[in-house]
Design a protein around this motif. Structure first.
Motif, mmCIF file in Angstrom:
data_model
loop_
_atom_site.group_PDB
_atom_site.id
_atom_site.type_symbol
_atom_site.label_atom_id
_atom_site.label_comp_id
_atom_site.label_asym_id
_atom_site.label_seq_id
_atom_site.Cartn_x
_atom_site.Cartn_y
_atom_site.Cartn_z
ATOM 1 N N ARG A 141 -13.325 12.448 -42.738
ATOM 2 C CA ARG A 141 -12.624 13.687 -42.429
ATOM 3 C C ARG A 141 -13.146 14.257 -41.120
ATOM 4 O O ARG A 141 -14.344 14.249 -40.867
ATOM 5 C CB ARG A 141 -12.797 14.706 -43.561
ATOM 6 C CG ARG A 141 -12.118 14.280 -44.859
ATOM 7 C CD ARG A 141 -10.611 14.250 -44.688
ATOM 8 N NE ARG A 141 -9.913 13.709 -45.863
ATOM 9 C CZ ARG A 141 -9.466 12.476 -45.957
ATOM 10 N NH1 ARG A 141 -9.681 11.622 -44.951
ATOM 11 N NH2 ARG A 141 -8.832 12.063 -47.028
ATOM 12 N N ARG A 142 -12.215 14.766 -40.304
ATOM 13 C CA ARG A 142 -12.600 15.330 -39.012
ATOM 14 C C ARG A 142 -13.560 16.499 -39.214
ATOM 15 O O ARG A 142 -13.335 17.363 -40.071
ATOM 16 C CB ARG A 142 -11.360 15.789 -38.254
ATOM 17 C CG ARG A 142 -11.619 16.277 -36.843
ATOM 18 C CD ARG A 142 -11.932 15.138 -35.913
ATOM 19 N NE ARG A 142 -10.778 14.295 -35.686
ATOM 20 C CZ ARG A 142 -9.922 14.467 -34.681
ATOM 21 N NH1 ARG A 142 -10.104 15.441 -33.817
ATOM 22 N NH2 ARG A 142 -8.907 13.652 -34.534
ATOM 23 N N TRP A 143 -14.619 16.508 -38.447
ATOM 24 C CA TRP A 143 -15.684 17.505 -38.588
ATOM 25 C C TRP A 143 -15.746 18.303 -37.297
ATOM 26 O O TRP A 143 -16.208 17.813 -36.273
ATOM 27 C CB TRP A 143 -17.011 16.799 -38.876
ATOM 28 C CG TRP A 143 -18.154 17.707 -39.187
ATOM 29 C CD1 TRP A 143 -18.105 18.932 -39.781
ATOM 30 C CD2 TRP A 143 -19.540 17.447 -38.921
ATOM 31 N NE1 TRP A 143 -19.358 19.460 -39.906
ATOM 32 C CE2 TRP A 143 -20.265 18.577 -39.387
ATOM 33 C CE3 TRP A 143 -20.236 16.395 -38.347
ATOM 34 C CZ2 TRP A 143 -21.649 18.660 -39.285
ATOM 35 C CZ3 TRP A 143 -21.609 16.470 -38.250
ATOM 36 C CH2 TRP A 143 -22.312 17.589 -38.720
ATOM 37 N N LYS A 144 -15.297 19.557 -37.367
ATOM 38 C CA LYS A 144 -15.328 20.440 -36.204
ATOM 39 C C LYS A 144 -16.605 21.263 -36.267
ATOM 40 O O LYS A 144 -16.727 22.181 -37.079
ATOM 41 C CB LYS A 144 -14.094 21.332 -36.188
ATOM 42 C CG LYS A 144 -12.792 20.550 -36.035
ATOM 43 C CD LYS A 144 -11.585 21.462 -35.975
ATOM 44 C CE LYS A 144 -10.302 20.668 -35.804
ATOM 45 N NZ LYS A 144 -9.103 21.557 -35.740
ATOM 46 N N VAL A 145 -17.548 20.926 -35.441
ATOM 47 C CA VAL A 145 -18.871 21.528 -35.476
ATOM 48 C C VAL A 145 -19.367 21.706 -34.051
ATOM 49 O O VAL A 145 -18.917 21.014 -33.127
ATOM 50 C CB VAL A 145 -19.842 20.635 -36.283
ATOM 51 C CG1 VAL A 145 -20.050 19.307 -35.597
ATOM 52 C CG2 VAL A 145 -21.163 21.321 -36.556
ATOM 53 N N ASN A 146 -20.274 22.662 -33.869
ATOM 54 C CA ASN A 146 -20.877 22.849 -32.556
ATOM 55 C C ASN A 146 -21.697 21.613 -32.160
ATOM 56 O O ASN A 146 -22.136 20.851 -33.005
ATOM 57 C CB ASN A 146 -21.780 24.080 -32.551
ATOM 58 C CG ASN A 146 -21.003 25.360 -32.747
ATOM 59 O OD1 ASN A 146 -19.821 25.442 -32.399
ATOM 60 N ND2 ASN A 146 -21.637 26.366 -33.310
ATOM 61 N N THR B 94 -15.111 12.783 -30.827
ATOM 62 C CA THR B 94 -14.817 13.453 -32.087
ATOM 63 C C THR B 94 -15.925 13.172 -33.095
ATOM 64 O O THR B 94 -16.635 12.167 -32.997
ATOM 65 C CB THR B 94 -13.469 12.985 -32.672
ATOM 66 O OG1 THR B 94 -13.483 11.552 -32.786
ATOM 67 C CG2 THR B 94 -12.310 13.412 -31.781
ATOM 68 N N CYS B 95 -16.069 14.070 -34.064
ATOM 69 C CA CYS B 95 -17.086 13.936 -35.102
ATOM 70 C C CYS B 95 -16.409 13.894 -36.466
ATOM 71 O O CYS B 95 -15.380 14.541 -36.689
ATOM 72 C CB CYS B 95 -18.077 15.095 -35.050
ATOM 73 S SG CYS B 95 -19.042 15.141 -33.507
ATOM 74 N N TRP B 96 -17.039 13.150 -37.396
ATOM 75 C CA TRP B 96 -16.458 12.907 -38.707
ATOM 76 C C TRP B 96 -17.543 12.990 -39.769
ATOM 77 O O TRP B 96 -18.731 12.808 -39.485
ATOM 78 C CB TRP B 96 -15.807 11.516 -38.743
ATOM 79 C CG TRP B 96 -14.760 11.320 -37.686
ATOM 80 C CD1 TRP B 96 -14.967 11.119 -36.349
ATOM 81 C CD2 TRP B 96 -13.346 11.335 -37.870
ATOM 82 N NE1 TRP B 96 -13.778 10.991 -35.691
ATOM 83 C CE2 TRP B 96 -12.766 11.126 -36.590
ATOM 84 C CE3 TRP B 96 -12.510 11.491 -38.987
ATOM 85 C CZ2 TRP B 96 -11.386 11.065 -36.416
ATOM 86 C CZ3 TRP B 96 -11.146 11.428 -38.804
ATOM 87 C CH2 TRP B 96 -10.593 11.230 -37.544
ATOM 88 N N ARG B 97 -17.104 13.247 -41.027
ATOM 89 C CA ARG B 97 -18.034 13.257 -42.158
ATOM 90 C C ARG B 97 -17.408 12.532 -43.352
ATOM 91 O O ARG B 97 -16.191 12.591 -43.565
ATOM 92 C CB ARG B 97 -18.378 14.691 -42.582
ATOM 93 C CG ARG B 97 -19.330 15.402 -41.654
ATOM 94 C CD ARG B 97 -19.960 16.610 -42.308
ATOM 95 N NE ARG B 97 -20.831 16.228 -43.420
ATOM 96 C CZ ARG B 97 -21.616 17.084 -44.076
ATOM 97 N NH1 ARG B 97 -21.625 18.361 -43.751
ATOM 98 N NH2 ARG B 97 -22.388 16.657 -45.064
ATOM 99 N N ARG B 98 -18.287 11.851 -44.096
ATOM 100 C CA ARG B 98 -17.855 11.235 -45.355
ATOM 101 C C ARG B 98 -19.072 11.075 -46.244
ATOM 102 O O ARG B 98 -20.045 10.414 -45.878
ATOM 103 C CB ARG B 98 -17.210 9.862 -45.133
ATOM 104 C CG ARG B 98 -16.460 9.359 -46.370
ATOM 105 C CD ARG B 98 -15.928 7.958 -46.195
ATOM 106 N NE ARG B 98 -16.976 6.966 -46.391
ATOM 107 C CZ ARG B 98 -16.757 5.662 -46.506
ATOM 108 N NH1 ARG B 98 -15.513 5.193 -46.424
ATOM 109 N NH2 ARG B 98 -17.739 4.817 -46.690
ATOM 110 N N ASP B 99 -19.015 11.707 -47.410
ATOM 111 C CA ASP B 99 -20.128 11.667 -48.356
ATOM 112 C C ASP B 99 -21.410 12.133 -47.684
ATOM 113 O O ASP B 99 -21.470 13.246 -47.168
ATOM 114 C CB ASP B 99 -20.273 10.256 -48.949
ATOM 115 C CG ASP B 99 -19.011 9.807 -49.672
ATOM 116 O OD1 ASP B 99 -18.297 10.692 -50.199
ATOM 117 O OD2 ASP B 99 -18.748 8.605 -49.708
ATOM 118 N N GLU B 100 -22.431 11.294 -47.656
ATOM 119 C CA GLU B 100 -23.724 11.703 -47.113
ATOM 120 C C GLU B 100 -23.907 11.262 -45.663
ATOM 121 O O GLU B 100 -25.021 11.306 -45.135
ATOM 122 C CB GLU B 100 -24.861 11.120 -47.965
ATOM 123 C CG GLU B 100 -25.150 9.641 -47.764
ATOM 124 C CD GLU B 100 -24.181 8.725 -48.486
ATOM 125 O OE1 GLU B 100 -24.357 7.498 -48.423
ATOM 126 O OE2 GLU B 100 -23.243 9.245 -49.109
#
Length: 205
Positions: A98-103, A115-121
């Protein structure tokens, strides 16, 4: 004949035990030596033209002893950065990322798509930019070539960098520092006098 039969059965049993033990041992050593995150990246449904000359690099400890594991992958693509970025972003989304909108994504301005992404850990940084080619070495015996034009160092295609970290080791997953003055509160005693004790109240006579 009976002794030979027993010896043959013993040899067959020993070979069977060795084979049965060698297979789990092989896969166990392979699992320890191969990071499963790279297997996940291998499973991304990206076109063949977007996954050429893959180079993997890993550092840190899988069990986060001192430093957690950092996985880095560099891939070359035959097509332009925009089309390559779209292919990887679609593949990541289809694989559960999932797209991760973070500083600090990225930490400093860069060229291309970041772009940054996250999934589980896990957290993942995807950077797609134009590929550059180093100029060929100049032989001392040959006449040096004229200065290259600004576009001479660019090559067709693009370069993809993927960085995967444990979310617990990614400083961007924690509270982000802020400089908003409204969060510092107000001074309950904004007015100061020359006398640190203030004026004495006269006691009644």
């Amino acid at each position: 004949m009976r002794e030979r039969r027993r010896l043959r059965m013993g040899v067959l049993a020993l070979v069977s035990l060795l084979l049965l033990g060698a297979v789990p041992l092989y896969f166990g050593l392979r699992t320890l030596g191969r990071d499963p995150v790279f297997d996940t990246l291998d499973g991304l449904n990206v076109p063949a033209w977007a996954a050429e000359k893959t180079v993997d690099n890993v550092s840190g400890s899988r069990w986060c002893f001192e430093d957690c594991r950092l996985r880095e992958r560099t891939v070359e693509s035959q097509k332009a950065p925009k089309e390559t970025a779209q292919a990887y972003e679609q593949a990541l989304a289809n694989d559960g990322w999932r797209r991760w909108k973070v500083n600090f994504c990225p930490e400093q301005p860069v060229k291309g798509s970041y772009t940054c992404w996250r999934r589980d850990e896990l957290t993942l940084d995807l950077w797609v930019r134009e590929r550059t080619c180093a100029p060929p070495p100049v032989d001392g015996a040959q006449t040096p070539s004229p200065a290259p034009s600004p576009a001479a160092g660019k090559c067709a295609g693009s370069l993809v960098s993927v960085k995967v970290r444990n979310a617990i080791d990614d400083e961007r997953t924690g509270p982000q520092p802020t400089t908003d003055p409204s969060l510092t509160g107000e001074d309950p005693y904004p007015t100061l006098t020359d006398d640190p004790l203030g004026e004495l109240t006269p006691s009644p006579s």
